[in-house]
Design an enzyme around this catalytic site. Structure first.
Site, PDB file in Angstrom:
ATOM      1  CG  ASP A  78      -9.259   3.056   1.254  1.00 27.63           C
ATOM      2  OD1 ASP A  78      -8.492   2.657   0.365  1.00 27.63           O
ATOM      3  OD2 ASP A  78      -8.896   3.270   2.421  1.00 27.63           O
ATOM      4  CG  ASP A 131      -2.036   0.899   1.232  1.00 23.46           C
ATOM      5  OD1 ASP A 131      -2.053   1.784   0.369  1.00 23.46           O
ATOM      6  OD2 ASP A 131      -2.919   0.769   2.100  1.00 23.46           O
TER       7      ASP A 131
HETATM    8  C1  GLA Z   1      -5.431   2.102   2.909  1.00 26.45           C
HETATM    9  C2  GLA Z   1      -5.948   0.962   2.048  1.00 26.45           C
HETATM   10  C3  GLA Z   1      -7.003   0.197   2.817  1.00 26.45           C
HETATM   11  C4  GLA Z   1      -6.397  -0.330   4.115  1.00 26.45           C
HETATM   12  C5  GLA Z   1      -5.818   0.816   4.922  1.00 26.45           C
HETATM   13  C6  GLA Z   1      -5.012   0.337   6.115  1.00 26.45           C
HETATM   14  O1  GLA Z   1      -6.423   3.049   3.167  1.00 26.45           O
HETATM   15  O2  GLA Z   1      -6.440   1.432   0.831  1.00 26.45           O
HETATM   16  O3  GLA Z   1      -7.494  -0.860   2.032  1.00 26.45           O
HETATM   17  O4  GLA Z   1      -5.407  -1.279   3.809  1.00 26.45           O
HETATM   18  O5  GLA Z   1      -4.931   1.602   4.136  1.00 26.45           O
HETATM   19  O6  GLA Z   1      -4.429   1.384   6.831  1.00 26.45           O
END
Ligand code: GLA
Length: 672
Positions: A467, A404
């Protein structure tokens, strides 16, 4: 918002009947997220660009900004009296754009105002007495819709006292459980092709449903592979690259089943989209070894593995977290060991033992990191430790890494494309060097059109958006974002439309960590699951499996729907037809057996008939139509197919060609 004014004089005089003023209902209270827009998502009190509402130099605290073409339906049911607003093109277009605002009551235009960028807001008012349905419409003003950022400012409906417009879930019939009950017969749900690299450990649990016990057999077994009929697991290693056709047979008290699966030993893995569960939406920063183990047990108890789900993935917060560690001792302590290897936090006493536990259930284990110094939640990332981290994940036995972007922007070097792909190429190489298959799941929200290069840096999937969470604007926005991306998808290379937000999710977007019951209506949940399968997206369940309800479980375990996601051709759906005025969309994807999956999506609030003309889709001849959610044949259709679809729902069918049917001459792909 609700204004009730008792006629004081009547009260003072002790009169028996009191009068109440009518209800003033601001536009923001009518679900602006439902507003259909030509671009972006409408929000209360914001322009479509996300800024304050501002027209002709005046800022408006109340109202909703949209983008032409736009429609917002109010189910008034005869209770509305009037509407008034000030309308104009938002100043964020710097004088560009031209639109027409209309108020339509039961199909009749009752107010209309034309507006251009740079002008001041104009009043618009309409008498709505007796109207059943009111539509606020914005069209492009006769030219194109570039810069058509249209603001409904200070917009207020007046309703009769004690009444209000219907809410989204009340405006249409809601679907209940459609997945048929298991009839007990044995059914195999393995993908047609399963990939593993030469010499790397194989772990495949045969998905099978039906009344237990089910006797399973697999043959012929390639050299190096064994099958454990008790655990349903194929394991071992195959040294020699090649395609190994296997036949799986299942037998129980109700009957027999047989399925072919080709074990493809080669460089491409994740030949169908990964399916599993991820901890983030259920536990966010509260995840622990104990919660992971409980999730594994629930996963198997619910029989998710019988339907093909196989990954159990720890998201953020298995590592130390210096910031949160100040108040939470379970996250405190040195981030790395003396030799530089990553030190999990105290909630994860033994990462290898946890992976072993997951494997012992026939499932695969995943974890999460960031190319930056810290993850999105502020835990330790892999920056400058990429190779030792990858070595460590492999030594512990993990099978999947979600990587990520998060804080990487603070340390990124290079320009343009190179800046975006460099950290992923680096980790891709580190994972590739491991003696086991580790699915590489890129998470950088679609930056730099990652779909075009994610596979080149070793990724098997890549997130395409920010997200998503369990609201309609979020899920609908996610659907719209996929439209231009279908052509990049192929076996081993998947657009990841983000984790499923079905069921009860804890993480609710931003810093909101208590969503409670799903904020999606049942129809919206059908659309979410259906479209993710149409996209051939990885299917990562997000809800707490220990508290799942029957509706959610039925949504997640419909084998005919899942088979669309897992189809061996690996061709993602494209939007092949759209009626913008009606808010209906047809998405189509070809399947490996020469059939097509078709999703008939009604983005409108109210139920309507969605019609598909086979000629418009480039099809000739007669087609058998099967409703995949209900698992029922609907009959043979030769020119068109239509169905009544409730608001925000999606009807999913499979089209099977009858004699002489197929793609029209000159059409090579239904998606064109
Ligand atoms: C980001 C990702 C999410 C999750 C969070 C965890 O927002 O896109 O899917 O993994 O981090 O902190």
């Amino acid at each position: 918002m609700k204004k009730r004014v008792v006629i004081a004089a009547a009260a003072v005089l002790g009169l028996a009947v009191c009068g109440f003023a009518d209800e003033a209902i601001p536009l923001e209270a009518t679900g602006p997220g439902r507003m259909r827009t030509g671009w972006g998502t409408a929000q209360a009190g914001k322009s479509i660009g996300g800024l304050d509402l501002r027209v002709g130099g005046t800022t408006y605290a109340r109202g909703v900004g949209t983008h032409a073409p736009s429609r917002h339906r109010i189910a008034a049911r005869g209770n509305a009296l009037a509407f008034s607003a000030r309308v104009g093109v938002d100043d964020e277009t710097h004088g560009r754009g031209s639109v027409v605002f209309r108020v339509i009551a039961d199909g009749k235009v009752v107010a209309e105002v034309a507006a251009k960028g740079g002008e001041g807001a104009q009043p618009i008012a309409a008498d709505l007495t007796g109207a059943s349905t009111v539509i606020l419409e914005v069209t492009d003003g006769g030219d194109d819709n570039y810069y058509d950022h249209a603001d409904w400012c200070d917009a207020v409906f007046t309703f009769k006292d004690g009444t209000r417009p219907l809410r989204a879930a009340e405006m249409t019939r809601q679907l209940g459980i459609l997945t048929p009950k298991d009839d007990g017969k044995p059914r195999l749900h393995a993908p047609a092709r399963y990939g593993v690299r030469p010499g790397h450990p194989l772990l495949f649990k045969v998905p099978v449903t039906g009344v237990k016990p089910v006797q399973l057999a697999v043959s012929p077994l390639p050299k190096g592979v064994t099958f454990n009929a008790a655990t349903r697991v194929l394991s071992g290693t195959v040294a020699k690259p090649g395609s190994y056709p296997l036949t799986i047979t299942a037998r129980n008290a109700k009957g027999r089943a047989r399925q072919k699966m080709t074990l493809v030993v080669g460089e491409t893995i994740a030949l169908t989209p990964p399916m599993g569960w991820n901890s983030w939406n259920a536990f966010a920063g509260g995840v622990s070894d104990a919660k992971m183990r409980a999730a594994v047990e629930a996963f198997v108890r619910l029989g998710l593995d019988e339907h093909g789900y196989s990954y159990v993935n720890i998201d953020d917060f298995w590592q130390k977290n210096p910031e949160n560690g100040r108040s939470d001792p379970t996250l405190a302590g040195p981030e790395r060991n003396a030799d530089g290897t990553i030190a999990p936090n105290a909630r994860f006493p033994d990462m290898k033992a946890l992976a072993d536990f997951i494997h012992a259930h026939g499932l695969k284990a995943g974890l999460y990191s960031s190319p930056g110094p810290y993850t999105c939640g502020g835990c330790t990332g892999s920056w400058r430790h990429e190779r030792p981290d990858a070595d460590c994940y492999a030594a512990w036995g993990y099978d999947y890494l979600k990587y990520d972007w998060c804080s990487y922007g603070t340390v990124a070097t290079g320009e343009g494309h190179e800046r975006h792909c460099r950290p992923y190429r680096l980790m891709g190489e580190c994972l590739r060097a491991q003696p086991r298959d580790i699915v590489f799941s890129l998470c950088q929200y679609g930056q730099d059109n990652v779909s075009a290069w994610g596979a080149d840096v070793g990724g098997q999937s890549w997130r395409t958006t920010g997200d998503i969470f369990d609201t309609w604007p979020s899920v609908y926005g996610g659907i719209r974002a996929q439209a231009p991306l279908w052509s990049y998808v192929r076996p081993g290379a998947w657009n990841d439309a983000d984790m499923l937000v079905l069921g009860r999710n804890v993480w609710a977007g931003g810093t909101d960590f208590d969503a409670g019951a799903s904020r999606l209506t049942p129809n919206e949940q059908y659309t979410h699951m259906t479209m993710w399968c149409m996209f051939a997206s990885p299917l990562m369940i997000g809800c707490d499996l220990t508290a799942i309800d029957d509706f959610t479980l039925a949504l997640l375990t419909n084998d005919e729907v899942l088979a669309v996601d897992q189809d061996a051709l690996g061709a993602a759906a494209a939007r092949v037809a759209e009626d913008a005025a009606a808010g209906t969309e047809i998405w189509a994807r070809p399947l490996a057996d020469g059939t097509f999956a078709l999703a008939l999506f009604n983005a409108d609030d109210e139920e309507q008939t969605v019609r598909v003309s086979f000629a418009d889709l480039g099809l000739v001849g007669a087609w058998a139509v099967r409703d995949l959610w209900r698992q029922q044949d609907e009959g043979v259709f030769d020119a068109a197919y239509s169905v009544s679809v409730p608001g925000h729902a999606t009807h999913l069918v499979k089209l099977t060609p009858q004699k002489g049917a197929g793609l029209a001459p000159g059409v090579r792909d239904i998606r064109r």
